[in-house]
Design an enzyme around this catalytic site. Structure first.
Site, PDB file in Angstrom:
ATOM      1  N   SER A 274       0.831  -1.203   0.000  1.00 24.49           N
ATOM      2  CA  SER A 274       0.000   0.000   0.000  1.00 24.49           C
ATOM      3  C   SER A 274       0.866   1.254   0.000  1.00 24.49           C
ATOM      4  O   SER A 274       0.355   2.350  -0.174  1.00 24.49           O
ATOM      5  CB  SER A 274      -0.931   0.000   1.207  1.00 24.49           C
ATOM      6  OG  SER A 274      -0.232  -0.316   2.377  1.00 24.49           O
TER       7      SER A 274
ATOM      8  N   HIS B  34      -3.906  -4.514  -5.117  1.00 22.91           N
ATOM      9  CA  HIS B  34      -4.079  -3.822  -3.841  1.00 22.91           C
ATOM     10  C   HIS B  34      -5.521  -3.935  -3.362  1.00 22.91           C
ATOM     11  O   HIS B  34      -6.432  -3.352  -3.960  1.00 22.91           O
ATOM     12  CB  HIS B  34      -3.651  -2.353  -3.988  1.00 22.91           C
ATOM     13  CG  HIS B  34      -3.653  -1.626  -2.696  1.00 22.91           C
ATOM     14  ND1 HIS B  34      -4.080  -0.330  -2.550  1.00 22.91           N
ATOM     15  CD2 HIS B  34      -3.282  -2.027  -1.458  1.00 22.91           C
ATOM     16  CE1 HIS B  34      -3.979   0.024  -1.292  1.00 22.91           C
ATOM     17  NE2 HIS B  34      -3.500  -0.985  -0.605  1.00 22.91           N
TER      18      HIS B  34
ATOM     19  N   GLU C 266      -7.194  -2.355  -6.625  1.00 22.92           N
ATOM     20  CA  GLU C 266      -6.386  -1.545  -7.544  1.00 22.92           C
ATOM     21  C   GLU C 266      -5.367  -2.489  -8.193  1.00 22.92           C
ATOM     22  O   GLU C 266      -4.595  -3.153  -7.495  1.00 22.92           O
ATOM     23  CB  GLU C 266      -5.657  -0.430  -6.789  1.00 22.92           C
ATOM     24  CG  GLU C 266      -6.597   0.670  -6.309  1.00 22.92           C
ATOM     25  CD  GLU C 266      -5.917   1.683  -5.401  1.00 22.92           C
ATOM     26  OE1 GLU C 266      -6.313   2.854  -5.425  1.00 22.92           O
ATOM     27  OE2 GLU C 266      -4.993   1.307  -4.643  1.00 22.92           O
TER      28      GLU C 266
ATOM     29  N   ASN D 188      -5.313   5.436  -1.532  1.00 18.24           N
ATOM     30  CA  ASN D 188      -4.477   5.932  -0.431  1.00 18.24           C
ATOM     31  C   ASN D 188      -3.949   7.339  -0.688  1.00 18.24           C
ATOM     32  O   ASN D 188      -3.695   8.098   0.252  1.00 18.24           O
ATOM     33  CB  ASN D 188      -3.315   4.974  -0.174  1.00 18.24           C
ATOM     34  CG  ASN D 188      -3.773   3.739   0.590  1.00 18.24           C
ATOM     35  OD1 ASN D 188      -4.844   3.738   1.173  1.00 18.24           O
ATOM     36  ND2 ASN D 188      -2.960   2.706   0.577  1.00 18.24           N
TER      37      ASN D 188
HETATM   38  N1  CAA Z   1     -15.813  -9.976   7.482  1.00 17.40           N
HETATM   39  C1  CAA Z   1     -17.047 -10.189   7.016  1.00 17.40           C
HETATM   40  N2  CAA Z   1     -18.029  -9.280   7.071  1.00 17.40           N
HETATM   41  C2  CAA Z   1     -17.741  -8.102   7.666  1.00 17.40           C
HETATM   42  C3  CAA Z   1     -16.467  -7.809   8.187  1.00 17.40           C
HETATM   43  C4  CAA Z   1     -15.476  -8.810   8.070  1.00 17.40           C
HETATM   44  N3  CAA Z   1     -14.236  -8.617   8.518  1.00 17.40           N
HETATM   45  N4  CAA Z   1     -16.487  -6.549   8.685  1.00 17.40           N
HETATM   46  C5  CAA Z   1     -17.728  -6.079   8.475  1.00 17.40           C
HETATM   47  N5  CAA Z   1     -18.484  -7.011   7.869  1.00 17.40           N
HETATM   48  C6  CAA Z   1     -19.854  -6.873   7.403  1.00 17.40           C
HETATM   49  C7  CAA Z   1     -20.857  -6.896   8.510  1.00 17.40           C
HETATM   50  O1  CAA Z   1     -21.226  -8.203   8.842  1.00 17.40           O
HETATM   51  C8  CAA Z   1     -21.988  -6.099   7.903  1.00 17.40           C
HETATM   52  O2  CAA Z   1     -22.761  -6.904   7.034  1.00 17.40           O
HETATM   53  P1  CAA Z   1     -24.270  -6.467   6.563  1.00 17.40           P
HETATM   54  O3  CAA Z   1     -24.132  -5.224   5.750  1.00 17.40           O
HETATM   55  O4  CAA Z   1     -24.718  -7.641   5.794  1.00 17.40           O
HETATM   56  O5  CAA Z   1     -25.010  -6.243   7.854  1.00 17.40           O
HETATM   57  C9  CAA Z   1     -21.294  -5.062   7.074  1.00 17.40           C
HETATM   58  O6  CAA Z   1     -19.988  -5.588   6.800  1.00 17.40           O
HETATM   59  C10 CAA Z   1     -21.164  -3.778   7.827  1.00 17.40           C
HETATM   60  O7  CAA Z   1     -20.531  -4.033   9.075  1.00 17.40           O
HETATM   61  P2  CAA Z   1     -21.068  -3.538  10.502  1.00 17.40           P
HETATM   62  O8  CAA Z   1     -22.542  -3.477  10.473  1.00 17.40           O
HETATM   63  O9  CAA Z   1     -20.390  -4.331  11.559  1.00 17.40           O
HETATM   64  O10 CAA Z   1     -20.438  -2.139  10.710  1.00 17.40           O
HETATM   65  P3  CAA Z   1     -20.327  -0.967   9.710  1.00 17.40           P
HETATM   66  O11 CAA Z   1     -21.603  -0.764   8.995  1.00 17.40           O
HETATM   67  O12 CAA Z   1     -19.701   0.127  10.465  1.00 17.40           O
HETATM   68  O13 CAA Z   1     -19.274  -1.503   8.643  1.00 17.40           O
HETATM   69  C11 CAA Z   1     -17.100  -1.473   7.807  1.00 17.40           C
HETATM   70  C12 CAA Z   1     -17.976  -1.841   8.984  1.00 17.40           C
HETATM   71  C13 CAA Z   1     -17.400  -2.412   6.649  1.00 17.40           C
HETATM   72  C14 CAA Z   1     -15.649  -1.656   8.257  1.00 17.40           C
HETATM   73  C15 CAA Z   1     -17.422   0.003   7.397  1.00 17.40           C
HETATM   74  O14 CAA Z   1     -17.347   0.815   8.525  1.00 17.40           O
HETATM   75  C16 CAA Z   1     -16.492   0.532   6.346  1.00 17.40           C
HETATM   76  O15 CAA Z   1     -16.609   0.235   5.171  1.00 17.40           O
HETATM   77  N6  CAA Z   1     -15.532   1.382   6.792  1.00 17.40           N
HETATM   78  C17 CAA Z   1     -14.559   1.995   5.906  1.00 17.40           C
HETATM   79  C18 CAA Z   1     -13.484   1.004   5.599  1.00 17.40           C
HETATM   80  C19 CAA Z   1     -12.463   1.571   4.660  1.00 17.40           C
HETATM   81  O16 CAA Z   1     -12.470   2.711   4.236  1.00 17.40           O
HETATM   82  N7  CAA Z   1     -11.502   0.692   4.313  1.00 17.40           N
HETATM   83  C20 CAA Z   1     -10.419   1.056   3.429  1.00 17.40           C
HETATM   84  C21 CAA Z   1      -9.209   1.324   4.248  1.00 17.40           C
HETATM   85  S1  CAA Z   1      -7.846   1.726   3.211  1.00 17.40           S
HETATM   86  C22 CAA Z   1      -7.144   0.235   2.905  1.00 17.40           C
HETATM   87  O17 CAA Z   1      -7.510  -0.787   3.364  1.00 17.40           O
HETATM   88  C23 CAA Z   1      -6.003   0.258   1.966  1.00 17.40           C
HETATM   89  C24 CAA Z   1      -4.688   0.471   2.533  1.00 17.40           C
HETATM   90  O18 CAA Z   1      -3.736   0.131   1.854  1.00 17.40           O
HETATM   91  C25 CAA Z   1      -4.430   1.163   3.798  1.00 17.40           C
END
Ligand code: CAA
Length: 285
Positions: free
Chosen positions: A121, A142, A154, A192
């Site tokens: 990343s 990615h 990506e 990112n």
């Molecule tokens: N495995 C399986 N399912 C998961 C999960 C996991 N690890 N985490 C969350 N879920 C599922 C939940 O079961 C839920 O399912 P439904 O929609 O069917 O109910 C759904 O995802 C939403 O989860 P929650 O209800 O628990 O909570 P939430 O609505 O707050 O979602 C989240 C959690 C998916 C993490 C959401 O908050 C989100 O998308 N956040 C932003 C994440 C983001 O921006 N990630 C990118 C980071 S940058 C990166 O990764 C790249 C890098 O190089 C740094």
């Protein structure tokens, strides 16, 4: 790609576990490799918890989850695991020397035609690929955390990635149910480049006393309708990874907009890396 059904994932951390799960759910036989047996155990526990969640929510059937889980093997034996791989995806610690040393090892055991991909990343895919004798078979794949939920991949075109390799990588990402976007090998790629400066800026705001961590997060959730606030997001990504990305943007561009926030570095130095260590900007049970 001659055979896309045998995937080796290098590194059993959060991303390795998520990538392995996504590939297995799509029908591929996956082997996860790590030097540490405990990391492999944690990886399987992460996959189990995630599959269980998908079943509980009705997103996946019991049977499909059991089948996906059965397709994941773990090992500490790198040579054996990459020997028959059609695709090798590396998701180890964000350190160039570590990644290059690993890829040199992979190269001496993996089939010449295997697709080689890094999930980096913050580092240059081109530079990592220099450690491989097949840089034309090398690209970035990615993924985003949590991998089982976020659809984007990506696909990074490094300087020496061949057009055929890029096409195969796009086809592979599509076949595992992700949406691939092709991008160049520039610092931070797309997501990112835009997301991490925002997260870093939230840490600057925290340091300036703009508001408490919980309130900064609530503000962005409720005022910008984001799924989570920037500090909670940093905790999810991992503060070490967040710092590595912002440092890379700063180093590569010398742009003062990307100056790493002091508090971010302080927490990383203290081993408070976010969810994975139980504490970052917030505490976790
Ligand atoms: N495995 C399986 N399912 C998961 C999960 C996991 N690890 N985490 C969350 N879920 C599922 C939940 O079961 C839920 O399912 P439904 O929609 O069917 O109910 C759904 O995802 C939403 O989860 P929650 O209800 O628990 O909570 P939430 O609505 O707050 O979602 C989240 C959690 C998916 C993490 C959401 O908050 C989100 O998308 N956040 C932003 C994440 C983001 O921006 N990630 C990118 C980071 S940058 C990166 O990764 C790249 C890098 O190089 C740094």
């Amino acid at each position: 790609m001659s055979d896309a059904t045998t995937v080796t994932v290098l590194g059993a951390g959060t991303m390795g576990a998520g990538i392995a799960q996504a590939c297995a759910a799509a029908g591929h036989a996956v082997t996860v490799v790590d030097r540490q047996p405990e990391a492999l155990e944690r990886c399987l526990a992460t996959v189990d918890a995630s599959l269980e969640r998908l079943v509980r929510k009705g997103t996946m059937s019991d049977d499909a989850a059991a089948q996906a889980r059965a397709r994941i093997a773990v090992t500490t034996d790198l040579a054996a695991s990459v020997g028959g791989a059609a695709i090798v995806i590396e998701a180890v610690y964000e350190d160039l020397a570590t990644k290059q040393a690993l890829w040199r090892q992979v190269d001496s055991h993996a089939p010449a035609e295997a697709l080689r991909a890094t999930n980096t990343s913050s580092l240059s895919v081109t530079e990592i690929a220099q450690a491989s004798s097949r840089p034309e078979r090398f690209c970035g794949l990615h993924f985003f955390n949590p991998v089982p939920v976020l659809p984007l991949v990506e696909v990074v075109r490094a300087e020496r990635t061949s057009p055929a390799t890029l096409d195969e990588a796009v086809a592979f990402a599509t076949a595992i149910g992700k949406t691939p976007i092709v991008c160049g090998d520039t610092p931070g790629f797309i997501v990112n480049r835009l997301l991490i400066p925002y997260v870093n800026d939230a840490v600057h705001a925290l340091g300036e006393g703009v508001a408490r961590a919980a309130d900064i997060d609530t503000a962005m959730k409720l005022g910008a309708n984001l799924p989570m606030g920037p500090l909670a997001l940093a905790d999810l990504i991992g503060l070490d990874v967040t710092l590595a990305v912002i440092e890379s943007l700063h180093r590569e561009t010398a742009d003062p907009r990307f100056r790493p926030a002091v508090r971010l570095r302080q927490l990383v130095r203290a081993g408070k890396l976010g969810r994975k260590t139980g504490e970052g900007f917030h505490r976790y049970e």
